[in-house]
Design an enzyme around this catalytic site. Structure first.
Site, PDB file in Angstrom:
ATOM      1  N   THR B  13       0.847  -1.042  -0.029  1.00 52.09           N
ATOM      2  CA  THR B  13       0.105  -0.088   0.029  1.00 52.09           C
ATOM      3  C   THR B  13       0.747   1.347  -0.105  1.00 52.09           C
ATOM      4  O   THR B  13       0.785   2.175  -0.714  1.00 52.09           O
ATOM      5  CB  THR B  13      -0.832   0.046   1.297  1.00 52.09           C
ATOM      6  OG1 THR B  13      -1.358  -1.333   1.557  1.00 52.09           O
ATOM      7  CG2 THR B  13      -1.961   0.887   1.231  1.00 52.09           C
ATOM      8  N   VAL B  14       1.960   1.390   0.780  1.00 52.17           N
ATOM      9  CA  VAL B  14       2.603   2.541   0.820  1.00 52.17           C
ATOM     10  C   VAL B  14       3.758   2.635  -0.373  1.00 52.17           C
ATOM     11  O   VAL B  14       3.874   3.540  -0.656  1.00 52.17           O
ATOM     12  CB  VAL B  14       3.623   2.298   2.337  1.00 52.17           C
ATOM     13  CG1 VAL B  14       4.399   3.612   2.599  1.00 52.17           C
ATOM     14  CG2 VAL B  14       2.557   2.445   3.464  1.00 52.17           C
ATOM     15  N   LYS B  89       8.709   0.221  11.550  1.00 52.13           N
ATOM     16  CA  LYS B  89       8.999   0.359  12.953  1.00 52.13           C
ATOM     17  C   LYS B  89       9.307  -0.849  13.631  1.00 52.13           C
ATOM     18  O   LYS B  89      10.309  -0.772  14.647  1.00 52.13           O
ATOM     19  CB  LYS B  89       7.638   0.630  13.619  1.00 52.13           C
ATOM     20  CG  LYS B  89       6.559  -0.072  13.184  1.00 52.13           C
ATOM     21  CD  LYS B  89       5.230   0.369  13.973  1.00 52.13           C
ATOM     22  CE  LYS B  89       4.013  -0.545  13.409  1.00 52.13           C
ATOM     23  NZ  LYS B  89       3.858  -0.396  11.893  1.00 52.13           N
ATOM     24  N   VAL B 116       6.642   6.064  12.610  1.00 50.68           N
ATOM     25  CA  VAL B 116       5.929   6.517  13.608  1.00 50.68           C
ATOM     26  C   VAL B 116       4.498   6.879  13.647  1.00 50.68           C
ATOM     27  O   VAL B 116       3.461   6.482  14.363  1.00 50.68           O
ATOM     28  CB  VAL B 116       6.514   7.381  14.586  1.00 50.68           C
ATOM     29  CG1 VAL B 116       6.017   7.729  15.714  1.00 50.68           C
ATOM     30  CG2 VAL B 116       8.096   6.901  14.906  1.00 50.68           C
ATOM     31  N   GLU B 174      -6.903  -4.684  10.931  1.00 48.66           N
ATOM     32  CA  GLU B 174      -6.734  -5.721  10.295  1.00 48.66           C
ATOM     33  C   GLU B 174      -7.407  -7.099  10.735  1.00 48.66           C
ATOM     34  O   GLU B 174      -8.169  -6.931  11.818  1.00 48.66           O
ATOM     35  CB  GLU B 174      -4.975  -6.210  10.611  1.00 48.66           C
ATOM     36  CG  GLU B 174      -4.236  -5.067  10.716  1.00 48.66           C
ATOM     37  CD  GLU B 174      -3.418  -5.067   9.306  1.00 48.66           C
ATOM     38  OE1 GLU B 174      -3.683  -5.889   8.532  1.00 48.66           O
ATOM     39  OE2 GLU B 174      -2.699  -3.710   9.034  1.00 48.66           O
ATOM     40  N   ASP B 185       2.466  -2.498  18.669  1.00 53.22           N
ATOM     41  CA  ASP B 185       2.426  -1.678  17.662  1.00 53.22           C
ATOM     42  C   ASP B 185       2.672  -0.311  18.402  1.00 53.22           C
ATOM     43  O   ASP B 185       3.925   0.500  17.973  1.00 53.22           O
ATOM     44  CB  ASP B 185       1.408  -1.448  16.638  1.00 53.22           C
ATOM     45  CG  ASP B 185       1.413  -0.315  15.568  1.00 53.22           C
ATOM     46  OD1 ASP B 185       2.031  -0.621  14.695  1.00 53.22           O
ATOM     47  OD2 ASP B 185       0.972   0.889  16.006  1.00 53.22           O
ATOM     48  N   LYS B 189       6.535   2.077  18.591  1.00 52.97           N
ATOM     49  CA  LYS B 189       6.904   3.616  18.287  1.00 52.97           C
ATOM     50  C   LYS B 189       7.188   4.282  19.319  1.00 52.97           C
ATOM     51  O   LYS B 189       8.024   5.254  18.977  1.00 52.97           O
ATOM     52  CB  LYS B 189       5.060   4.129  17.573  1.00 52.97           C
ATOM     53  CG  LYS B 189       4.782   3.418  16.197  1.00 52.97           C
ATOM     54  CD  LYS B 189       3.486   3.509  16.107  1.00 52.97           C
ATOM     55  CE  LYS B 189       2.987   3.086  14.555  1.00 52.97           C
ATOM     56  NZ  LYS B 189       1.476   3.086  14.425  1.00 52.97           N
ATOM     57  N   GLY B 286      -1.908   5.801   7.255  1.00 57.78           N
ATOM     58  CA  GLY B 286      -2.570   5.308   5.977  1.00 57.78           C
ATOM     59  C   GLY B 286      -1.398   5.212   4.901  1.00 57.78           C
ATOM     60  O   GLY B 286      -0.436   6.005   5.124  1.00 57.78           O
TER      61      GLY B 286
END
Lengths: 406, 406
Positions: B13-14, B89, B116, B174, B185, B189, B286
């Site tokens: 996605t990124v 991360k 982050v 998810e 998660d 960070k 996102g």
């Protein structure tokens, strides 16, 4: 270790705070940059010669304010190959293009985070973090004086003159508040932000602005009835392929990121398709805040930061910390439960701040918030409470952040 | 014009969003940096050879995620003298010191804003803007999934399973939400932020964390009664000369800068004596948000930004804009006033959104909010209304920002 020589022009509130910061954090700056920062000279109203200071400096920090002689000094410093850090919004909003061009021609850095919103890092974020974003709009509360006055009018029902007097008493407004309350200070800052966000030269004279002098407590009251909050907001936005830059009082619906910014604070919201919106907020332009922004700029000019600095002063990791707690007990509805629980808490030096008790026969609830206490101590009390025969379910605890934001 | 060659590892996605951004904003990047950015190769699960891509790249963007092979690629890229930008991360929170050391040894940049808080620029602000500040505490809502779930529980009275299902339906969680809802998660960070804020190596394994699976709607209800709001908050703070880094559910009093952060948003508050506190907020990680952060890092690695870019595409300055208005009229309390005013507004195509009318004989007030309209049109209506003989004082108008944050 080499030195990095900083010449300081101006020794007012911000200049003093900068000198203090540089002394306190010099060692940290040295560790980050590999260069030892030294104050090579200070120009004040009473002493110092600009040419001499320039000669023995690698970078000039301009905190004189106003147009001349600040403009002349900044231009001469850059043309002599010195980086410049300034917090001078008047200068940038009126002669920005001339200064930017001089910096490009000389190949030096011109940094000015402190000119807009004190330590709130809007300049750096617009120039660097969002270099890859197509910005649609910038909204800003960029004047702390007017935000404080409007907040007090809304909170305490004060009239405009009463709130202004309160701001002056607390040092949030000048004796002559015209630049702030008339909107001109905010307009200068919006000219600078618009220049950065939209790559378009914007001079202060091109920004339409209104102030807050005409706002009445009556307006505030109706606004509350209509569910609105009032702020002095600067806006820079694309409109039909053009750019609008303006400052005026603006009612905001609750939920807008700027609606909850109260007191002498600044905040800027940047909107773009890619990022939706990001908001940065913090105290406005006080001496230490602006000086912190100036020092961040100086460090960046000393060396482009490449990676995390070496971890030389590793702190020890702490496990047991102080926290307030919400405690939720499901108990049999019988006399003495509250006394028993309070007794156990007290034994462990846990002190109760507020209690909600609801009797529902076998499903009675006892909910308390306790004052901040060492977690290990609270856990010990919890363990003892968990053993009570009146409990109908395991006790539940959730941490509470102290009202002093501890 | 020279090229700057970017090798992209990972095409999720990124990665996709980054490739799109680079295409859309390539010209702007070229104008800022003086170099034309080109995608020199893409490594996906199905194709591409790392060594070949490395050979023909000046900078590597690592968006594979996870530990291996990402760690191997990043280390090899830096040792070969390439800058690296990553949003990983896991990698940074577990092997940060190894990576930082490799970057220092090779004299290359390692940037990781996207690791982050998506486009919320916390990494850059900690590393650069606040290089001159002694930070006392960092509080962060750094996981959008859990913040969305808690917001829905508070707003709509949903149970935890209901709110989780809603988050999954909307794509905020998810299918396997364990990393997010369990707090791991956020812990990763916070390890990264603590490293930057306190110059202390912190590995994920050293961060204490709890998740939100145990929170009940009952807790939310009592919290509301006690005036508290619940967030999953990461904290890194100095305590007695040591450092505590932890993540857990935390009740906040209203007025805390993180208390108003709702939905799938991230926010970080940094406290220090000099700056009091600054807060940055925006949408969490996102695809487009993280890709924007990655591109900002790439631009910074291409050239240390020295000053404002040249103003090549000056926009035209627009004067007449669209705005909602609050309109306050002091009128004689006689029949037909509302109809007259509404008639004039309607003639100028100004449409009324809400009205508050209060009859107090000679001091009757008619207060309205009108829908957004071109200001010139509203001013024309105002001029006409000002002439009405029933008016007891000049009409007053204040702009209202549209609820859609227009």
């Amino acid at each position: 270790m080499s030195e990095f020589r900083i010449g300081l022009l101006g020794r007012g509130t911000v200049g003093d705070a900068f000198a203090v910061l540089l002394r306190e954090h010099g060692a940290r700056v040295e560790r980050i940059t590999g260069l030892r920062p030294v104050l090579s000279g200070v120009l004040t109203r009473d002493g110092g010669a600009f040419e001499e200071i320039l000669e023995r400096s690698d970078l000039i920090v301009e905190l004189i304010g106003g147009i001349e002689p600040a403009r002349d000094y900044v231009l001469r410093a850059m043309r002599a190959g010195r980086h410049v850090v300034t917090a001078n919004k008047q200068l940038l909003s009126r002669y920005g293009e001339e200064l930017f061009e001089a910096a490009r021609e000389a190949g030096v850095q011109l940094r000015f985070e402190g000119a807009v919103a004190g330590a709130v890092p809007v300049v750096r974020v617009l120039q660097e973090s969002l270099a890859g974003a197509h910005i649609e709009r910038v909204h800003g509360i960029v004047n702390g004086t007017t935000n404080f006055i409007l907040s007090e009018m809304a909170r305490a029902g004060l009239s405009y003159p009463e709130a202004l007097a309160e701001a002056q008493r607390l040092g949030y407004a000048e004796a002559d508040p015209a630049e702030d309350v008339g909107g001109r200070d905010a307009a200068a800052k919006m000219a600078i932000l618009a220049r950065l966000a939209f790559d378009t030269p914007v001079r202060l004279e091109q920004v339409r602005y209104e102030g807050i002098e005409q706002i009445t407590s009556d307006d505030m009251e109706y606004a509350r009835e209509l569910g609105l909050g009032l702020k002095l907001v600067g806006t820079a936005e694309r409109i039909d392929g053009g750019l609008s830059v303006r400052v005026h009082p603006l009612f905001l619906y609750p939920g807008h990121p700027l609606a909850s910014i109260n007191g002498p604070f600044n905040a800027v919201t940047v909107e773009s398709r890619e990022i939706t919106e990001i908001t940065m907020s913090g105290p406005g332009a006080g001496g230490p805040q602006t000086a912190t922004a100036v020092l961040g700029d100086v460090v960046s000019a000393m060396i482009p930061p490449a990676t995390a600095p070496m971890a030389t002063k590793a702190l020890e990791l702490v496990d047991d910390v102080v926290s307030g707690f919400y405690l939720h007990l499901q108990v049999a509805d019988q006399p003495g439960v509250l006394a028993t629980v309070a007794g156990i808490l007290s034994t462990h030096q846990v002190s109760v701040k507020s209690v909600v008790q609801r009797g529902l026969e076998e499903q009675a609830r006892l909910v308390m918030v306790v004052h901040p206490v060492l977690e290990s101590r609270f856990q010990a009390a919890m363990a003892e409470i968990a053993e009570l025969p009146v409990l109908r379910a395991p006790p539940r605890a959730i941490r509470v952040l102290d009202e002093q934001f501890g």
